[in-house]
Design a protein around this motif. Structure first.
Motif, PDB file in Angstrom:
ATOM      1  N   UNK A 111      13.675  43.673  61.078  1.00  0.00           N
ATOM      2  CA  UNK A 111      13.875  42.564  60.131  1.00  0.00           C
ATOM      3  C   UNK A 111      14.491  41.349  60.837  1.00  0.00           C
ATOM      4  N   UNK A 180       6.640  38.926  51.888  1.00  0.00           N
ATOM      5  CA  UNK A 180       7.363  39.502  53.016  1.00  0.00           C
ATOM      6  C   UNK A 180       8.788  39.878  52.605  1.00  0.00           C
ATOM      7  N   UNK A 182       9.870  40.573  49.632  1.00  0.00           N
ATOM      8  CA  UNK A 182       9.818  41.737  48.734  1.00  0.00           C
ATOM      9  C   UNK A 182       9.594  43.021  49.528  1.00  0.00           C
ATOM     10  N   UNK A 183       8.794  42.923  50.587  1.00  0.00           N
ATOM     11  CA  UNK A 183       8.528  44.111  51.409  1.00  0.00           C
ATOM     12  C   UNK A 183       9.794  44.562  52.141  1.00  0.00           C
ATOM     13  N   UNK A 184      10.609  43.599  52.567  1.00  0.00           N
ATOM     14  CA  UNK A 184      11.902  43.944  53.183  1.00  0.00           C
ATOM     15  C   UNK A 184      12.834  44.527  52.123  1.00  0.00           C
ATOM     16  N   UNK A 185      12.882  43.861  50.986  1.00  0.00           N
ATOM     17  CA  UNK A 185      13.729  44.259  49.861  1.00  0.00           C
ATOM     18  C   UNK A 185      13.497  45.732  49.481  1.00  0.00           C
ATOM     19  N   UNK A 186      12.243  46.138  49.414  1.00  0.00           N
ATOM     20  CA  UNK A 186      11.934  47.518  49.030  1.00  0.00           C
ATOM     21  C   UNK A 186      12.401  48.500  50.103  1.00  0.00           C
ATOM     22  N   UNK A 187      12.303  48.092  51.367  1.00  0.00           N
ATOM     23  CA  UNK A 187      12.770  48.971  52.447  1.00  0.00           C
ATOM     24  C   UNK A 187      14.285  49.143  52.354  1.00  0.00           C
TER      25      UNK A 187
ATOM     26  N   UNK B 153       5.579  50.624  44.291  1.00  0.00           N
ATOM     27  CA  UNK B 153       6.303  49.662  45.138  1.00  0.00           C
ATOM     28  C   UNK B 153       5.322  48.636  45.705  1.00  0.00           C
ATOM     29  N   UNK B 157       5.255  44.610  44.925  1.00  0.00           N
ATOM     30  CA  UNK B 157       5.387  43.717  46.080  1.00  0.00           C
ATOM     31  C   UNK B 157       4.185  42.788  46.203  1.00  0.00           C
ATOM     32  N   UNK B 177      12.937  47.652  43.065  1.00  0.00           N
ATOM     33  CA  UNK B 177      13.920  48.338  43.915  1.00  0.00           C
ATOM     34  C   UNK B 177      14.266  49.711  43.345  1.00  0.00           C
ATOM     35  N   UNK B 180      11.508  51.882  44.429  1.00  0.00           N
ATOM     36  CA  UNK B 180      11.681  52.216  45.849  1.00  0.00           C
ATOM     37  C   UNK B 180      12.747  53.296  46.020  1.00  0.00           C
ATOM     38  N   UNK B 196      11.685  56.379  54.246  1.00  0.00           N
ATOM     39  CA  UNK B 196      11.085  55.064  54.531  1.00  0.00           C
ATOM     40  C   UNK B 196      10.157  55.187  55.736  1.00  0.00           C
ATOM     41  N   UNK B 210       7.308  45.880  61.799  1.00  0.00           N
ATOM     42  CA  UNK B 210       8.037  44.758  61.205  1.00  0.00           C
ATOM     43  C   UNK B 210       9.053  45.220  60.152  1.00  0.00           C
ATOM     44  N   UNK B 211       9.090  46.528  59.907  1.00  0.00           N
ATOM     45  CA  UNK B 211      10.026  47.040  58.910  1.00  0.00           C
ATOM     46  C   UNK B 211       9.653  46.645  57.498  1.00  0.00           C
ATOM     47  N   UNK B 212       8.338  46.553  57.220  1.00  0.00           N
ATOM     48  CA  UNK B 212       7.881  46.089  55.904  1.00  0.00           C
ATOM     49  C   UNK B 212       7.270  47.222  55.088  1.00  0.00           C
ATOM     50  N   UNK B 213       7.649  47.293  53.823  1.00  0.00           N
ATOM     51  CA  UNK B 213       7.088  48.257  52.880  1.00  0.00           C
ATOM     52  C   UNK B 213       5.686  47.809  52.484  1.00  0.00           C
ATOM     53  N   UNK B 214       5.047  48.602  51.648  1.00  0.00           N
ATOM     54  CA  UNK B 214       3.702  48.283  51.217  1.00  0.00           C
ATOM     55  C   UNK B 214       3.638  47.049  50.329  1.00  0.00           C
TER      56      UNK B 214
END
Lengths: 285, 238
Positions: A111, A180, A182-187, B153, B157, B177, B180, B196, B210-214
């Motif tokens: 991140x 992007x 939101x994708x970080x937020x979910x992680x 999720x 997103x 969230x 998630x 994760x 990149x540490x990005x979720x779906x």
């Protein structure tokens, strides 16, 4: 009342007072314009408002500010976990626990790289491990020698991170960078869920902690009073004016209702929490 | 604006036949017969809330479409967890039974929230198809729960960028969230430490480096979720 005298008095203890005030041109302009119209009696209030702007934490106002705000938080999380993994031998039990913390560390590093890369020349000055005080001035003195303390701080960081990203969404509305974020937020929410399970399994008295934030009167379900600010408002059960408890005759209880919607935190509130762990002169303004 | 009922611009299901024809170019269809036929049928029976065999339409021209899309997914999740919670697999631990109860109520809360927020703009109740899930098997239930949560999720997103009202954008964030958190917990029940595991989520748009979720667009989400939904869902103005 002589305002110049007041400013000079402040300058004696804070040499940077004019510097603190001058970047806030709008605030100064408002203040001086106001001075022409406002009665003397109202001046203390106006002054208070001006100093709030100079010394208080502000909310990010544009995309770059949001991304730099996020970048600061990611530096905080990354250094917190990285130090635990590489420089605190024996803190985290080998196996699943170390694996999980390493996974989280790697995501926070990703991140940092992603946000710094996206910001390019607009990125904030990088923060190093030495820019932080993860004991929060001694409040968590054994954070790197006591696994339970470490997990409690990790929990606070993850749940704060989730709330922080949520609060910035409106500024990114409709933009690709929102996706992007939101994708970080979910992680971060996945991290929070797992750290909560680690806390439940390892922290004395926390065995009932759920992966989601349960209802308590002040929002803080962790039993760690020092992190009350992280959970302020999580007890909310009314969303957009709609009461979720018992909605439409369902058996949704107050705790289900509070759990089913995470709450956001404003940028300034998040900065106040983060600043507990950031040393001068890098505290977030 | 306290909720969508007060939005005077609301015309969610009032898609006229002519409009439908004009929108054919942007039509996407996920199941069943010809898109135009299904849409005309749906438009013709818009007062009828039983969609079985006729299908329903998600019109993404405004926030109503996005919220109805979320409502559809929450209906699916709630239906699944109600079934699990009412008769959990015998292999479930007490904690697992309790947490599946929790998750059930979270999804009911989400579903009912959208129903109330949408008011008269809400789509009807979807008919689900869980025939591919063995509800007596812990592994089958957990696998299905994982796919629902990971997909949920990615759905939120991917849809967030379409939301125009900042208030609803924040609420979507408040929900995703929690989804998630569910996803991570369910994954840990299947294999501890996979909370994760972004590398396994690339088909949902995740990026581990990149540490990005779906994050998936609604058409892709509905194509995956279609397996569990009997009601035909048509998407326009995506």
């Amino acid at each position: 009342m002589n305002i110049v005298n007041i400013l000079e008095e402040i300058e004696k203890v804070d040499g940077e007072i004019y510097e603190r005030l001058s970047p806030r041109r709008a605030a100064m302009k408002d203040f001086f314009n106001m001075g022409k119209k406002v009665s003397l009696a109202a001046l203390p209030l106006a002054l208070g408002s001006m100093f709030q702007k100079a010394y208080g934490q502000t909310n990010p106002a544009n995309v770059n500010e949001v991304l730099n705000f996020a970048l600061s938080l990611e530096y905080l999380e990354y250094h917190f976990y990285n130090h635990a993994v590489v420089a605190a031998p024996g803190l985290i039990p080998a196996g699943a626990a170390l694996g999980a913390i390493t996974t989280i560390r790697n995501h926070e590093q990703a991140h940092v790289n992603l946000l710094a890369g996206a910001l390019g020349s607009n990125a904030r000055t990088p923060l190093a491990y030495t820019d932080f005080d993860f004991t929060a001035g001694g409040g968590f003195a054994d954070v790197y020698t006591n696994y339970q303390t470490f997990l409690k701080v990790a929990l606070a960081f993850e749940d704060t991170g989730v709330r922080a990203y949520k609060g910035q969404a409106p500024i990114l509305k409709g933009m690709p960078v929102l996706t992007t974020a939101l994708q970080i937020h979910a992680v971060e929410a996945r991290h929070a869920s797992h750290i909560r399970q680690m806390v439940a399994a390892n922290v004395t008295g926390a065995s009932g902690l759920k992966p989601w934030i349960a209802y308590t009167a002040n929002g803080n379900d962790t039993g760690v009073a020092a992190v009350n600010a992280v959970y302020a408002g999580e007890q909310n059960t009314t969303i957009a004016g709609i009461q979720i408890t018992g909605i439409n005759g369902s058996a949704v209880t107050q705790t289900h209702a509070a759990e089913s919607f995470d709450e956001f935190l404003t940028g300034s509130d998040v900065k106040k929490i983060a600043n507990l762990f950031i040393k001068d002169p890098n505290k977030l303004s | 604006m306290e909720n969508l009922n007060e939005n005077q611009n609301a015309q969610p299901n009032d898609v006229g036949v002519l409009d439908v024809k004009l929108q054919r170019r942007s039509f996407l269809q996920y199941a069943g017969a010809g898109a135009a036929v299904v849409a005309l049928t749906a438009a013709g029976c818009k007062k009828d809330r039983v969609y079985t065999g006729m299908g329903t339409t998600l019109d993404f021209k405004d926030d109503f479409g996005v919220l109805n899309y979320a409502y559809a997914l929450e209906q699916l999740e709630a239906a699944f967890y109600i079934k699990v919670a009412s008769a959990p697999p015998s292999a479930f631990t007490t904690v697992q039974k309790n947490y599946f109860q929790d998750v059930q109520f979270h999804e009911i809360a989400h579903r009912e929230f959208f129903k109330n927020a949408l008011g008269t703009a809400a789509i009807g109740s979807l008919e689900v198809d869980f025939s591919s899930i063995d509800f007596t098997s812990a592994s089958s239930v957990l696998a299905a729960a994982q796919s629902f949560e990971d997909l949920g999720v990615a759905a939120y997103n991917g849809a967030g960028v379409r939301i125009q009202d900042a208030k609803y954008l924040v609420i979507a964030g408040q929900i995703v969230s929690v989804e998630a958190r569910h996803a991570a917990w369910v994954r840990d029940q299947i294999s501890n430490g996979t909370f994760a595991d972004l590398a396994t989520l690339t088909t949902l748009g995740a990026d581990n480096a990149k540490g990005l979720d779906g994050a998936l667009t609604p058409d892709k989400v509905l194509a995956i979720a279609g397996k569990y939904i009997k009601t035909k869902i048509n998407v326009i103005n995506l």
